[in-house]
Design an enzyme around this catalytic site. Structure first.
Site, PDB file in Angstrom:
ATOM      1  CD  GLU A   1      68.875  25.754 110.564  1.00 49.32           C
ATOM      2  OE1 GLU A   1      70.072  25.956 110.346  1.00 49.32           O
ATOM      3  OE2 GLU A   1      68.466  24.862 111.325  1.00 49.32           O
TER       4      GLU A   1
ATOM      5  CG  HIS B   1      74.095  52.078 127.330  1.00 54.26           C
ATOM      6  ND1 HIS B   1      74.156  53.332 127.896  1.00 54.26           N
ATOM      7  CD2 HIS B   1      73.299  51.341 128.143  1.00 54.26           C
ATOM      8  CE1 HIS B   1      73.442  53.340 129.015  1.00 54.26           C
ATOM      9  NE2 HIS B   1      72.916  52.141 129.186  1.00 54.26           N
TER      10      HIS B   1
ATOM     11  CE  LYS C   1      75.900  21.915 105.747  1.00 53.14           C
ATOM     12  NZ  LYS C   1      74.935  20.911 106.160  1.00 53.14           N
TER      13      LYS C   1
HETATM   14  O1  PA5 Z   1      68.540  22.464 112.820  1.00 53.73           O
HETATM   15  C1  PA5 Z   1      69.244  21.815 112.076  1.00 53.73           C
HETATM   16  O2  PA5 Z   1      68.842  20.789 111.504  1.00 53.73           O
HETATM   17  C2  PA5 Z   1      70.690  22.212 111.837  1.00 53.73           C
HETATM   18  O3  PA5 Z   1      70.996  23.422 112.452  1.00 53.73           O
HETATM   19  C3  PA5 Z   1      71.624  21.154 112.375  1.00 53.73           C
HETATM   20  O4  PA5 Z   1      71.388  20.966 113.734  1.00 53.73           O
HETATM   21  C4  PA5 Z   1      73.095  21.524 112.150  1.00 53.73           C
HETATM   22  O5  PA5 Z   1      73.340  21.758 110.792  1.00 53.73           O
HETATM   23  C5  PA5 Z   1      74.005  20.404 112.646  1.00 53.73           C
HETATM   24  O6  PA5 Z   1      73.685  19.204 112.004  1.00 53.73           O
HETATM   25  P1  PA5 Z   1      74.155  17.803 112.544  1.00 53.73           P
HETATM   26  O7  PA5 Z   1      73.569  17.589 113.893  1.00 53.73           O
HETATM   27  O8  PA5 Z   1      73.658  16.818 111.556  1.00 53.73           O
HETATM   28  O9  PA5 Z   1      75.672  17.847 112.607  1.00 53.73           O
END
Ligand code: PA5
Length: 440
Positions: A291, A312, A426
């Site tokens: 990310e 394996h 989304k």
């Molecule tokens: O690293 C990030 O920002 C995302 O992976 C969020 O943690 C994830 O989308 C969950 O978001 P939230 O904590 O707002 O529900």
């Protein structure tokens, strides 16, 4: 003094020391920008000093609440996704016993931790609710934004279930919300219902939140010592922050090497470990790097393997397939539990040559042999060693990767702290579902 080390000898056939040292100045500049908050995404650099800023009051409150939750629960359901899920699960699974303890029934064992809201599978959530029918349980709901669909749906389901079982007041007493200090639907609901709450700091993004209450509370509930975890992270932070040369900064060196390899066409990194309890740690690492770096059409793809299991399955590809990747091995040098291989008079399986040896010795030889074979097969190899699996060393490792990821993103030329790409699915999903205001 830090206890984990980075060994890049098996990268030197592919990357020279000189190539690495050419990054000395650039790494120094990134460090300055990180510490002075002058880099891209500087609003999300709260994690840098978080370990030293986690004070006695916060730790004491987390421990007291964790004990309270554990004392009244057979099961604790942790609701969250992404950074609000992977951090707690990574640490909890790395440091907990794999099998429930037996033989000491008088000592209360930590509650079982179950997870929800990390996907949308109906069968899973149906099964979880059925399982909880006959358990005493509590819920920790974690969402920084407070609006993420997966955990919001799971919390709606669990809240109804809790209320049916314990009444509205009882349900509220068994719910802890960890969210933004001011904004979001969860914050509002927590206020209305009177849940115990913890804040996720504004300047710490989800994937960097494992050392905030989002990680620390569920981790403490699972029986892991959060003080030692934070202490480990603090040790690594002070080492990385006070050392200015690349040679003394393993996080910057790791970041530099991965970027040199990337520029040479090694566009995938495989994180390998020979310790199955690190499975979710690898998942956490994948999110952290994936990310943070995968954007603007760039980025090293973070993959993970669990050896020797995957020798394996994916072993064949790693040895003989397309050579567009490098490998980073997490070597846990010593295990806590001892198992010797028994001798057998008949020796039909031919294993007597290792009778009396520990299983960890065989695992270590498997690692050594695999590493040699992969380097022979043109796979550059980095090794990160930790003395054993405990809170302190895991805390060091977490901070090491967090800092390395920041350096690496900056060397790559991206903002490591945003995630614009996550919105695309989304938007489509909301339109397909007919969410009001989504444009459908
Ligand atoms: O690293 C990030 O920002 C995302 O992976 C969020 O943690 C994830 O989308 C969950 O978001 P939230 O904590 O707002 O529900």
């Amino acid at each position: 003094m830090i206890s984990i080390s980075l060994d890049y000898k098996q990268v030197l056939p592919f990357v020279s020391e000189e190539e690495i040292s050419l990054f000395e100045k650039e790494a120094g500049l990134h460090k300055k920008n990180i510490l002075n908050k002058t880099a891209k995404g500087s609003d999300f650099l709260g994690w840098v000093h978080l370990p030293e800023e986690t004070d006695e009051d916060t730790l004491g409150r987390l421990e007291a609440d964790a004990q309270k939750i554990a004392a009244r629960s057979d099961v604790v359901v942790v609701i969250g996704i992404g950074g609000s899920y992977l951090g707690p699960r990574a640490v909890t699974e790395a440091l907990s016993e794999t099998f429930p303890a037996t033989g000491n029934e008088h000592n209360k064992q930590p509650p079982e931790i179950c997870y929800a809201g990390h996907h949308l599978d109906e069968g899973y959530h149906y099964g979880l609710l059925k399982y909880l029918d006959n358990k005493d349980y509590s819920v920790i709901v974690i969402s920084k934004s407070g609006t993420t669909t997966e955990p919001a749906i799971a919390f709606r389901l669990l809240r109804k279930h809790l209320e049916a079982k314990y009444g509205v007041r009882g349900a509220a007493e068994r719910t802890i919300a960890i969210t933004d200090a001011r904004r979001g639907a969860l914050k509002r609901l927590a206020g209305e219902q009177g849940y115990t709450t913890y804040d996720i700091p504004d300047d710490v993004g989800g994937r960097y939140s494992v050392l905030t209450p989002a990680g620390l509370l569920p981790i403490a509930v699972s029986g892991v010592h959060i003080r030692d975890l934070v202490h480990g992270a603090k040790t690594m932070a002070s080492h990385l922050i006070s050392n200015n040369t690349l040679k003394n900064n393993p996080a910057a060196t790791y970041a530099v090497i991965r970027n040199i390899l990337y520029r040479k066409g090694k566009t995938t990194e495989i994180l390998a470990s020979y310790t199955p309890s690190l499975f979710y740690f690898t998942e956490w690492w994948k999110q952290l790097f994936g990310e943070s770096e995968g954007k603007d059409g760039k980025g090293i793809f973070p993959a993970g393997v669990a050896f020797t299991t995957d020798l394996h399955s994916l072993g064949q590809y790693i040895q003989d397939g397309l050579k567009n990747f490098f490998e980073t091995v997490i070597d846990v040098e010593e295990t806590h539990r001892i198992v010797h291989i028994p001798s057998d008079p008949e020796n039909l399986d031919g294993l007597n040559y290792i009778a009396g040896k520990r299983l960890s010795y065989v695992n270590a030889m498997a690692m050594k042999g695999t590493l040699m074979a992969h380097v022979d097969g043109a796979v550059p190899n980095l090794k990160i060693s930790i003395p054993s699996l405990n809170e302190r060393y895991l805390g060091e490792l977490i901070y090491f990767f967090e800092m390395a990821c920041a350096y690496s993103g900056y060397i790559l030329g991206v903002n490591p702290f945003d995630q614009p790409g996550v919105e695309a699915y989304k938007r489509n999903m909301f339109e397909l579902l007919g969410k009001p205001g989504s444009g459908s």
